[in-house]
Design a protein around this motif. Structure first.
Motif, PDB file in Angstrom:
ATOM      1  N   ASN A  27       0.825  -1.214   0.000  1.00  0.00           N
ATOM      2  CA  ASN A  27       0.000   0.000   0.000  1.00  0.00           C
ATOM      3  C   ASN A  27       0.855   1.259   0.000  1.00  0.00           C
ATOM      4  N   LYS A  30       1.532   2.703  -3.411  1.00  0.00           N
ATOM      5  CA  LYS A  30       0.452   3.329  -4.175  1.00  0.00           C
ATOM      6  C   LYS A  30       0.617   4.845  -4.142  1.00  0.00           C
ATOM      7  N   LYS A  91      -5.357   5.573   2.461  1.00  0.00           N
ATOM      8  CA  LYS A  91      -5.749   4.157   2.397  1.00  0.00           C
ATOM      9  C   LYS A  91      -4.562   3.207   2.482  1.00  0.00           C
ATOM     10  N   ARG A  92      -3.574   3.563   3.315  1.00  0.00           N
ATOM     11  CA  ARG A  92      -2.406   2.696   3.456  1.00  0.00           C
ATOM     12  C   ARG A  92      -2.739   1.402   4.199  1.00  0.00           C
ATOM     13  N   GLU A  94      -5.534  -0.255   3.566  1.00  0.00           N
ATOM     14  CA  GLU A  94      -6.552  -0.915   2.765  1.00  0.00           C
ATOM     15  C   GLU A  94      -6.299  -2.423   2.763  1.00  0.00           C
ATOM     16  N   GLY A  95      -7.349  -3.185   3.060  1.00  0.00           N
ATOM     17  CA  GLY A  95      -7.216  -4.634   3.065  1.00  0.00           C
ATOM     18  C   GLY A  95      -6.610  -5.175   4.342  1.00  0.00           C
ATOM     19  N   LYS A  97      -7.223  -3.387   7.701  1.00  0.00           N
ATOM     20  CA  LYS A  97      -8.145  -3.043   8.783  1.00  0.00           C
ATOM     21  C   LYS A  97      -7.537  -3.352  10.144  1.00  0.00           C
TER      22      LYS A  97
END
Length: 106
Positions: A27, A30, A91-92, A94-95, A97
């Motif tokens: 992440n 990105k 959203k670092r 993301e996936g 949580k």
């Protein structure tokens, strides 16, 4: 005073498994969430050395993630509160949580 050491506005500790940590690292690669009218990524001018990471005076010391690995193999990330907000916005996690019990403000 609240008794919380808020030297850099506090920090968060996040524990990630190896899989989660790999995802977190992915992440990081990105691009950040686009901000309206974001300037183009600047290319180094001809003859100009690309800036080395340590030549970033605008970053305050302490605004970086410290990663340690527990004997159990889990990765423990110390994340300054200032950086935490940016990581969430971009959203670092993301996936991943990070669950509340392993995301406690210090």
């Amino acid at each position: 005073s609240s008794g919380i050491n808020a030297e850099y506005g506090g920090s968060y500790t996040v524990k990630l498994t190896t899989i989660q940590f790999k995802k977190f690292e992915e992440n990081q690669k990105k691009p950040p969430v686009p901000v309206p009218a974001a300037p183009e990524p600047e290319k180094p001018a001809p003859g100009k050395e690309p800036e080395k990471p340590q030549d970033k005076p605008e970053e305050k010391p302490g605004d970086e993630i410290t990663v340690t690995q527990e004997p159990s193999g889990k990765f423990v990330l110390q994340i300054p509160a200032t950086l935490w907000t940016i990581l969430i916005q971009n959203k670092r996690f993301e996936g991943i949580k990070p669950s509340p019990e392993n995301t406690k403000p210090n």
